[in-house]
Design an enzyme around this catalytic site. Structure first.
Site, PDB file in Angstrom:
ATOM      1  N   ASN A  25       1.955  -5.520   1.779  1.00 58.45           N
ATOM      2  CA  ASN A  25       2.949  -6.355   1.135  1.00 58.45           C
ATOM      3  C   ASN A  25       4.611  -5.862   0.496  1.00 58.45           C
ATOM      4  O   ASN A  25       5.198  -6.300   1.026  1.00 58.45           O
ATOM      5  CB  ASN A  25       2.336  -8.308   0.642  1.00 58.45           C
ATOM      6  CG  ASN A  25       1.573  -7.527  -0.475  1.00 58.45           C
ATOM      7  OD1 ASN A  25       1.255  -6.563  -0.975  1.00 58.45           O
ATOM      8  ND2 ASN A  25       1.209  -8.313  -1.142  1.00 58.45           N
ATOM      9  N   GLU A  48      -3.875  -2.658 -14.867  1.00 58.15           N
ATOM     10  CA  GLU A  48      -3.577  -1.887 -15.119  1.00 58.15           C
ATOM     11  C   GLU A  48      -1.839  -1.717 -15.519  1.00 58.15           C
ATOM     12  O   GLU A  48      -2.005  -2.991 -15.942  1.00 58.15           O
ATOM     13  CB  GLU A  48      -3.571  -1.324 -13.616  1.00 58.15           C
ATOM     14  CG  GLU A  48      -4.397  -0.042 -12.874  1.00 58.15           C
ATOM     15  CD  GLU A  48      -4.722   0.206 -12.012  1.00 58.15           C
ATOM     16  OE1 GLU A  48      -4.007   0.884 -11.507  1.00 58.15           O
ATOM     17  OE2 GLU A  48      -4.806   0.471 -11.172  1.00 58.15           O
TER      18      GLU A  48
HETATM   19  P1  NDP Z   1      -6.803  -5.976   2.735  1.00 54.31           P
HETATM   20  O1  NDP Z   1      -7.811  -5.829   1.578  1.00 54.31           O
HETATM   21  O2  NDP Z   1      -6.886  -6.646   4.012  1.00 54.31           O
HETATM   22  O3  NDP Z   1      -6.493  -4.591   3.200  1.00 54.31           O
HETATM   23  C1  NDP Z   1      -5.773  -3.604   1.619  1.00 54.31           C
HETATM   24  C2  NDP Z   1      -6.116  -2.159   1.933  1.00 54.31           C
HETATM   25  O4  NDP Z   1      -7.928  -1.706   2.210  1.00 54.31           O
HETATM   26  C3  NDP Z   1      -6.009  -1.608   3.033  1.00 54.31           C
HETATM   27  O5  NDP Z   1      -5.367  -0.567   3.340  1.00 54.31           O
HETATM   28  C4  NDP Z   1      -7.003  -2.123   4.128  1.00 54.31           C
HETATM   29  O6  NDP Z   1      -6.658  -1.175   5.647  1.00 54.31           O
HETATM   30  C5  NDP Z   1      -8.009  -1.247   3.205  1.00 54.31           C
HETATM   31  N1  NDP Z   1      -9.065  -1.474   4.094  1.00 54.31           N
HETATM   32  C6  NDP Z   1      -9.141  -2.657   4.662  1.00 54.31           C
HETATM   33  N2  NDP Z   1     -11.327  -2.735   4.775  1.00 54.31           N
HETATM   34  C7  NDP Z   1     -11.734  -1.797   3.637  1.00 54.31           C
HETATM   35  C8  NDP Z   1     -12.487  -1.328   3.833  1.00 54.31           C
HETATM   36  N3  NDP Z   1     -13.777  -1.268   4.122  1.00 54.31           N
HETATM   37  N4  NDP Z   1     -12.923  -0.602   2.866  1.00 54.31           N
HETATM   38  C9  NDP Z   1     -11.846   0.769   2.512  1.00 54.31           C
HETATM   39  N5  NDP Z   1     -10.144   0.601   2.480  1.00 54.31           N
HETATM   40  C10 NDP Z   1     -10.091  -1.088   3.130  1.00 54.31           C
HETATM   41  O7  NDP Z   1      -5.343  -6.562   2.245  1.00 54.31           O
HETATM   42  P2  NDP Z   1      -4.222  -6.948   2.775  1.00 54.31           P
HETATM   43  O8  NDP Z   1      -3.588  -5.678   3.603  1.00 54.31           O
HETATM   44  O9  NDP Z   1      -4.080  -8.092   3.877  1.00 54.31           O
HETATM   45  O10 NDP Z   1      -2.578  -7.154   1.610  1.00 54.31           O
HETATM   46  C11 NDP Z   1      -3.012  -8.810   1.743  1.00 54.31           C
HETATM   47  C12 NDP Z   1      -3.884  -9.035   0.315  1.00 54.31           C
HETATM   48  O11 NDP Z   1      -3.659  -8.659  -0.804  1.00 54.31           O
HETATM   49  C13 NDP Z   1      -4.077  -9.905  -0.283  1.00 54.31           C
HETATM   50  O12 NDP Z   1      -5.454 -10.897  -0.863  1.00 54.31           O
HETATM   51  C14 NDP Z   1      -3.083 -10.340  -1.345  1.00 54.31           C
HETATM   52  O13 NDP Z   1      -3.090 -10.862  -2.820  1.00 54.31           O
HETATM   53  C15 NDP Z   1      -3.592  -9.093  -1.866  1.00 54.31           C
HETATM   54  N6  NDP Z   1      -2.726  -8.307  -2.675  1.00 54.31           N
HETATM   55  C16 NDP Z   1      -3.137  -8.657  -4.203  1.00 54.31           C
HETATM   56  C17 NDP Z   1      -2.275  -7.657  -5.137  1.00 54.31           C
HETATM   57  C18 NDP Z   1      -2.236  -8.082  -6.886  1.00 54.31           C
HETATM   58  O14 NDP Z   1      -1.779  -7.670  -7.190  1.00 54.31           O
HETATM   59  N7  NDP Z   1      -3.470  -8.468  -7.027  1.00 54.31           N
HETATM   60  C19 NDP Z   1      -0.462  -7.559  -4.750  1.00 54.31           C
HETATM   61  C20 NDP Z   1      -0.649  -7.261  -3.334  1.00 54.31           C
HETATM   62  C21 NDP Z   1      -2.128  -7.874  -2.445  1.00 54.31           C
HETATM   63  P3  NDP Z   1      -6.441  -1.722   7.527  1.00 54.31           P
HETATM   64  O15 NDP Z   1      -4.747  -2.734   6.153  1.00 54.31           O
HETATM   65  O16 NDP Z   1      -5.991  -0.870   7.930  1.00 54.31           O
HETATM   66  O17 NDP Z   1      -7.381  -3.211   7.507  1.00 54.31           O
END
Ligand code: NDP
Length: 469
Positions: free
Chosen positions: A145, A445
């Site tokens: 995002n 953080e």
């Molecule tokens: P995901 O959890 O699907 O993915 C986040 C990252 O983790 C991506 O790089 C993804 O790769 C990777 N990933 C997926 N599965 C695994 C695994 N088993 N082990 C290690 N890495 C893995 O989140 P989204 O990308 O869909 O992002 C949206 C989410 O992020 C929302 O829930 C949002 O609330 C949260 N978010 C939280 C923030 C905060 O500061 N609290 C800020 C911004 C977002 P890939 O994309 O290639 O699957």
């Protein structure tokens, strides 16, 4: 074709997959999906570079961070274009927020790290002091995002604290990380200090389960955070999690209505609602409820739509629109897919949507949707508003709109969230603690707290012998 960046060189490896423009659905590039060999190579490169980087005086590491900030500024326009193409966000958003904030991440953590005083404790007949050592090799896993902003938010303090890193951006948004690899080369950062691997979830999984990774910093969904926590549990590695939210906005009748509406429109619809801090549940005091709903719905109709990141995510958001209807919601506006009559019809848009009429225990009001949508409900007392806002398993952020100063403090202090804004939203200083509780994450953080996470203290106590009188 985007290649991994390992030990200062480009590395091909793994199968290739397309990167798509969310505005039109068109393919804009291809990227490798890291296989076990690539992941292992990246971690080994980081491990090899770790002692040299950790041994640098912190002032020298801060100098490298400033050079990286300069390097980002030199490639500013390229980064703006890459971020907008990958995410579908307007160029203006990347130009005014994502990329400048990333520069600030490096500059701020350079200052904080260089100026941080050491701790010393004078005891009777002894002196205790602490030295901080880096964790070693840190895995940095970030979502799609705010790809560059969130990557640099973690990279900068990790590097400042003396760690080397392996970064895996989201499969949907690799382009700005690929440019960052070029910037590392351009400023001649020592090889292996920053390694970038591309790939999907399984590549991230391979990274966090690698035995040579000493800590994991992750921003993403709660579900993936839970998987990572289980993965690192056996080796008891430190994790920092910034996860999902189901954030509440509480609007009191004594608020400045114009400001509250403007702020709420931003907090619900910014980035197509794809910000972890976005408001998805709104509670509005009864006397202004009907007026607030009508104005908000009207404003939602003129919000410039931004696409969802992918076809899959659009389907997910639309499934929540359908869920709202099946749970008996009243749709005040939106609820469908917009039609443009141009190339955007191939993209991943949904209509900005406002619904009401559901209980706080409905699935719609309990699960994070991550789209341009909110539910609005009325309340009658301050206590009820706090209880409703807290009726969630998440604990990331909340927003309060009121002109009563006493109430502002009272309510803000009772909200179970890591971040509470009063009469504003999204305003943040990088020195303040950032993160949430409950299902929204663990740890904080920001400022020195980031440096605390990315290092570990050793307390040294020296007995001071008193000379004979
Ligand atoms: P995901 O959890 O699907 O993915 C986040 C990252 O983790 C991506 O790089 C993804 O790769 C990777 N990933 C997926 N599965 C695994 C695994 N088993 N082990 C290690 N890495 C893995 O989140 P989204 O990308 O869909 O992002 C949206 C989410 O992020 C929302 O829930 C949002 O609330 C949260 N978010 C939280 C923030 C905060 O500061 N609290 C800020 C911004 C977002 P890939 O994309 O290639 O699957």
């Amino acid at each position: 074709m985007l290649t991994h960046f390992i030990g200062g060189t480009r590395v091909a490896g793994g199968s290739a997959f397309p990167v798509r423009d969310p505005v039109t659905g068109a393919e804009i590039d291809q990227v490798y999906d890291a296989d076990p060999e690539v992941v292992d190579r990246a971690v080994r490169a980081a491990r090899e570079a770790a002692p040299g980087w950790a041994a640098l005086p912190v002032g020298e590491r801060a100098g490298w961070l400033r050079r990286l900030a300069d390097g980002i500024e030199a490639r500013f326009d390229d980064l703006v274009a890459a971020e907008a193409a990958d995410t579908g966000k307007p160029l203006e958003a990347a130009r005014t927020l994502d990329i400048p904030r990333s520069v600030l991440n490096f500059r701020t953590f350079a200052e904080i790290a260089a100026q941080r005083p050491d701790e010393a404790f004078h005891l009777p007949g002894a002196l205790s002091y602490t030295v901080r050592r880096p964790l070693g090799v840190v895995a940095v896993i970030v979502p799609w995002n705010l790809p560059f902003l969130l990557m640099t938010w973690k990279l900068a303090p990790a590097l400042a604290a003396g760690n080397t890193v392996v970064v895996k951006p989201s499969e949907y948004t690799p382009c700005s990380a690929a440019l960052f690899a070029e910037i590392c080369e351009e400023v001649e950062l020592p090889p292996g200090v920053v390694n970038v691997i591309f790939g999907s979830g399984p590549a991230g999984q391979l990274l966090v389960e690698h035995p040579s990774v000493d800590g994991v910093t992750f921003t993403g969904s709660t579900r993936t955070g839970q998987t990572i926590m289980r993965t690192v549990a056996d080796r008891v590695r430190p994790v920092s999690f910034e996860l999902g939210g189901k954030n509440a906005g509480v609007v009191f009748a004594d608020c400045d209505l114009g400001r509250a509406i403007d702020g709420t429109v931003r907090s619900v619809f910014t980035n197509g609602g794809q910000v972890c801090l976005c408001t998805e549940r709104l509670y509005v005091e009864q006397p202004i409820f009907e007026e607030f709903c009508a104005v908000l719905a009207g404003r939602a109709q003129i919000v410039e739509p931004q696409p969802m990141i992918s076809a899959e995510h659009r389907e997910r958001v639309l499934s929540y629109y359908a869920l709202a209807r099946s749970e008996g919601a009243k749709v005040l506006t939106g609820g469908g897919v917009p039609s443009f009559g141009d190339a955007r019809d191939g993209g991943y848009f949904v209509e900005p949507t406002v619904v009401s009429g559901l209980s706080e225990w409905s699935r719609f009001n309990r699960e994070e949707i991550f789209g341009p949508v909110c539910h609005v409900a009325p309340f009658t007392t301050e206590s009820q508003a706090v209880d409703l806002a807290n009726s969630t398993e998440y604990g990331l952020a909340a927003t309060v709109w009121t002109s009563d100063l006493d109430r502002a403090h009272r309510v803000a202090q009772r909200l179970e969230a890591g971040l509470v804004w009063v009469n504003t939203w999204y305003l943040r200083d990088l020195r303040t603690p950032f993160g949430g509780g409950k299902l929204s994450g663990t740890g904080r953080e920001g400022g020195t707290r980031s440096l605390d996470f990315y290092s570990q203290p050793t307390t040294i106590t020296i007995k001071l012998e008193q000379p004979d009188a």
